[in-house]
Design an enzyme around this catalytic site. Structure first.
Site, PDB file in Angstrom:
ATOM      1  N   SER A 156       0.851  -1.183   0.000  1.00  0.00           N
ATOM      2  CA  SER A 156       0.000   0.000   0.000  1.00  0.00           C
ATOM      3  C   SER A 156       0.891   1.240   0.000  1.00  0.00           C
ATOM      4  O   SER A 156       1.703   1.426   0.913  1.00  0.00           O
ATOM      5  CB  SER A 156      -0.901  -0.019   1.241  1.00  0.00           C
ATOM      6  OG  SER A 156      -1.706   1.118   1.291  1.00  0.00           O
ATOM      7  N   GLY A 184      -0.128   4.652  -0.395  1.00  0.00           N
ATOM      8  CA  GLY A 184      -0.803   5.924  -0.201  1.00  0.00           C
ATOM      9  C   GLY A 184      -1.291   6.500  -1.519  1.00  0.00           C
ATOM     10  O   GLY A 184      -1.928   5.824  -2.322  1.00  0.00           O
ATOM     11  N   ALA A 185      -0.954   7.765  -1.762  1.00  0.00           N
ATOM     12  CA  ALA A 185      -1.392   8.443  -2.981  1.00  0.00           C
ATOM     13  C   ALA A 185      -0.798   7.827  -4.241  1.00  0.00           C
ATOM     14  O   ALA A 185      -1.292   8.072  -5.349  1.00  0.00           O
ATOM     15  CB  ALA A 185      -1.035   9.920  -2.908  1.00  0.00           C
ATOM     16  N   GLY A 244      -0.792   4.662  -4.953  1.00  0.00           N
ATOM     17  CA  GLY A 244      -1.516   3.466  -5.346  1.00  0.00           C
ATOM     18  C   GLY A 244      -1.097   2.228  -4.580  1.00  0.00           C
ATOM     19  O   GLY A 244      -0.649   2.295  -3.430  1.00  0.00           O
ATOM     20  N   GLY A 298      -6.167   1.572   4.727  1.00  0.00           N
ATOM     21  CA  GLY A 298      -5.434   0.365   4.365  1.00  0.00           C
ATOM     22  C   GLY A 298      -6.167  -0.899   4.777  1.00  0.00           C
ATOM     23  O   GLY A 298      -6.099  -1.923   4.082  1.00  0.00           O
ATOM     24  N   ASP A 299      -6.884  -0.828   5.891  1.00  0.00           N
ATOM     25  CA  ASP A 299      -7.662  -1.986   6.345  1.00  0.00           C
ATOM     26  C   ASP A 299      -8.854  -2.232   5.419  1.00  0.00           C
ATOM     27  O   ASP A 299      -9.183  -3.379   5.102  1.00  0.00           O
ATOM     28  CB  ASP A 299      -8.144  -1.755   7.778  1.00  0.00           C
ATOM     29  CG  ASP A 299      -7.024  -1.348   8.712  1.00  0.00           C
ATOM     30  OD1 ASP A 299      -5.910  -1.872   8.545  1.00  0.00           O
ATOM     31  OD2 ASP A 299      -7.255  -0.502   9.592  1.00  0.00           O
TER      32      ASP A 299
END
Length: 318
Positions: A220, A222-223, A225, A253-254
């Site tokens: 993951s 963030g911005a 992708g 993220g969860d």
């Protein structure tokens, strides 16, 4: 059915503030209380999507009772392991531009008896589970090897295991061969022991985790992708979220992991589902988990030819 395990759950109290000024009295413009913890959020998102889920949690005191009540009200089956300590409460402060400041309590210390009972409870509840998602930090009293023991037991029972943790607990669990691990960029940099500046760096670090035992890595970013690295190939994707729609990234993220598992936990369709769920979560207040009506699949783009020279907007350091 997706079973989640959260060894260190919490009550999450979120306050929206006009600005964060150290030493000032802050007057919230909005507030809410949600069940918290990575696995708890995964169960909430799975339930919001209309799937069955059970959350296995060590709970204690009045905060633990309230957490269970809030989860049941959201359609999550709760299997509680009673502990002598008190479930922790975390504080999140959200500014209008989406900037998040969090204060996470350490949580209770579990006794050896409570630790063993938690492992046994997971095993007893895992029958019929398609996935077991083991998520979050370990509370005091649990050694880093605890997740490795949990992954090994789950795999012996025939369940597929997703692991979302970091640091020594992540590294210790890799030899137990979790089916998928979901680090963010900083957690991946820490596991690799070096900074990650480009998407190619992320790919190299993810491949290292696979060589150490992970079946697949869902990174993951963030911005920037998400990158999925698995035996069947490499998939990269982004989801468009207008800046004026950002509310809170707590639990995003969860939500992404829930979307990934609910869509099968492998391949580009599961990645697209993860991206859609994560993007929907950041448009909601606090740690509210998205429902199908919140998703915008048209905002998602995936490719099997990721731009490996793409610089990360926020380079990750160990």
């Amino acid at each position: 059915m997706i079973l989640t395990v959260t060894p260190n759950p919490s009550l999450d109290r979120t306050y929206e503030v006009p600005a964060l000024a150290r030493g000032d009295v802050l007057r919230a413009t909005g507030d809410r209380v949600d069940p918290g913890g990575k696995g708890v959020n995964v169960s909430r998102a799975v339930a919001a999507a209309g799937h069955r889920t059970t959350a296995v949690l060590p709970l204690g005191g009045a905060p633990g009772t309230l957490l269970a009540e809030l989860l049941v009200a959201q359609g999550v089956d709760v299997t509680a392991v009673s502990i002598s300590g008190q479930t922790r409460s975390n504080i999140s402060l959200i500014e209008p531009d989406g900037t998040l400041t969090k204060v996470n309590a350490p949580g209770p210390e579990l006794t050896p008896t409570e630790s063993a009972l938690l492992l046994d409870t997971v095993r007893g509840c895992s029958g019929g589970a398609e996935w077991i998602a083991c998520c979050g930090s370990l509370p005091r009293g649990l050694e880093p090897q605890w997740y490795a023991d949990l992954v090994a037991r789950a795999r012996e029972g025939g369940a597929r295991v997703a692991l979302d943790t970091s640091g020594p607990a992540l590294l210790a669990a890799l030899p137990a061969r979790p089916d998928v691990v979901k680090p963010n960029a900083c957690e991946l940099a820490a596991a690799a022991g070096r900074p990650l500046a480009t998407l190619g760096d992320v790919l190299d670090a993810a491949q290292e985790l696979r060589s150490r035992g992970a079946g697949a890595v869902l990174a993951s970013l963030g911005a920037d992708g998400q990158l999925l690295v698995e035996g069947e190939g490499i998939h990269y994707g982004t989801a468009r979220v207008p800046a004026d729609r950002l509310r809170s990234n707590v639990g995003a993220g969860d939500a992404a992991l829930a979307g990934f598992l609910a869509a099968g936990g492998a391949g580009p369709a599961a990645l697209a589902s993860a991206l859609a769920h994560g993007a929907a979560a950041v448009r909601l207040p606090g740690s509210v988990m998205p429902s199908p009506a919140d998703l915008d699949p048209d905002a998602v783009r995936t490719t099997q030819d990721p731009p490996l020279d793409l610089p990360l907007s926020e380079p990750a350091t160990p």
